[in-house]
Design a protein around this motif. Structure first.
Motif, PDB file in Angstrom:
ATOM      1  N   GLU A 112       6.817   9.513   1.608  1.00 44.19           N
ATOM      2  CA  GLU A 112       5.495   9.106   2.091  1.00 44.19           C
ATOM      3  C   GLU A 112       5.647   8.471   3.466  1.00 44.19           C
ATOM      4  O   GLU A 112       6.754   8.207   3.919  1.00 44.19           O
ATOM      5  CB  GLU A 112       4.842   8.119   1.123  1.00 44.19           C
ATOM      6  N   THR A 113       4.523   8.202   4.098  1.00 46.35           N
ATOM      7  CA  THR A 113       4.495   7.506   5.371  1.00 46.35           C
ATOM      8  C   THR A 113       3.692   6.227   5.194  1.00 46.35           C
ATOM      9  O   THR A 113       2.613   6.244   4.596  1.00 46.35           O
ATOM     10  CB  THR A 113       3.858   8.388   6.462  1.00 46.35           C
ATOM     11  N   VAL A 114       4.225   5.116   5.713  1.00 46.05           N
ATOM     12  CA  VAL A 114       3.534   3.832   5.584  1.00 46.05           C
ATOM     13  C   VAL A 114       2.367   3.764   6.558  1.00 46.05           C
ATOM     14  O   VAL A 114       2.331   4.485   7.559  1.00 46.05           O
ATOM     15  CB  VAL A 114       4.488   2.637   5.807  1.00 46.05           C
ATOM     16  N   ASP A 115       1.426   2.860   6.273  1.00 46.20           N
ATOM     17  CA  ASP A 115       0.283   2.725   7.174  1.00 46.20           C
ATOM     18  C   ASP A 115       0.699   1.998   8.455  1.00 46.20           C
ATOM     19  O   ASP A 115       1.750   1.369   8.535  1.00 46.20           O
ATOM     20  CB  ASP A 115      -0.911   2.064   6.482  1.00 46.20           C
ATOM     21  N   ASN A 116      -0.148   2.109   9.459  1.00 50.63           N
ATOM     22  CA  ASN A 116       0.157   1.588  10.780  1.00 50.63           C
ATOM     23  C   ASN A 116       0.361   0.072  10.778  1.00 50.63           C
ATOM     24  O   ASN A 116       1.213  -0.437  11.502  1.00 50.63           O
ATOM     25  CB  ASN A 116      -0.947   1.980  11.768  1.00 50.63           C
ATOM     26  N   ASP A 117      -0.403  -0.660   9.968  1.00 50.31           N
ATOM     27  CA  ASP A 117      -0.262  -2.117   9.935  1.00 50.31           C
ATOM     28  C   ASP A 117       1.128  -2.534   9.464  1.00 50.31           C
ATOM     29  O   ASP A 117       1.746  -3.422  10.054  1.00 50.31           O
ATOM     30  CB  ASP A 117      -1.328  -2.749   9.026  1.00 50.31           C
ATOM     31  N   ASN A 151       0.824  -1.227   0.000  1.00 50.22           N
ATOM     32  CA  ASN A 151       0.000   0.000   0.000  1.00 50.22           C
ATOM     33  C   ASN A 151       0.849   1.266   0.000  1.00 50.22           C
ATOM     34  O   ASN A 151       0.547   2.231   0.706  1.00 50.22           O
ATOM     35  CB  ASN A 151      -0.958   0.018   1.197  1.00 50.22           C
ATOM     36  N   THR A 152       1.938   1.255  -0.777  1.00 50.07           N
ATOM     37  CA  THR A 152       2.825   2.415  -0.865  1.00 50.07           C
ATOM     38  C   THR A 152       3.132   2.726  -2.328  1.00 50.07           C
ATOM     39  O   THR A 152       3.063   1.845  -3.185  1.00 50.07           O
ATOM     40  CB  THR A 152       4.166   2.169  -0.135  1.00 50.07           C
TER      41      THR A 152
END
Length: 109
Positions: free
Chosen positions: A87-92, A61-62
């Motif tokens: 970018e910033t990755v999602d918490n999962d 998801n990046t």
């Protein structure tokens, strides 16, 4: 200040031996208190290697593609080098990376 889970592009040259070289993506894994106190952060490089290895974790998801190489962590004074936030990755994904990197620092039996 670079935050935990943020992907940046940074040039860490000069490097030696098997260390990754050039302007490339890294993900910040250290807690933000490290940056606040010491002006450094702990990063893992991101590579498009085809190799599979338990500590090479595919990005999900990046926009950035590749695998996070958890066995090649580096401490970087990112303020002393030019970098670009990507970018910033999602918490999962961040939780997965942090859980797996802990295994590197567990005591061997």
């Amino acid at each position: 200040m670079v935050k935990q889970g943020e992907i940046i592009k940074i040039n860490l040259n000069p490097e030696r031996g098997h260390e990754q070289q050039g302007y490339r993506p890294y993900i910040c894994l250290s807690h933000e208190i490290i940056s606040q106190v010491s002006n450094i952060a702990i990063f893992a490089p991101i590579s498009n290697t085809k190799r599979d290895y338990p500590f090479y974790i595919p990005l999900k998801n990046t926009v950035t593609t590749g695998k996070v190489l958890l066995d090649q962590l580096v401490a970087v004074d990112y303020n002393a080098r030019q970098y670009v936030s990507v970018e910033t990755v999602d918490n999962d994904l961040l939780e997965e990376l942090l859980m797996k990197v802990r295994a590197i620092f567990q005591k061997s039996s």
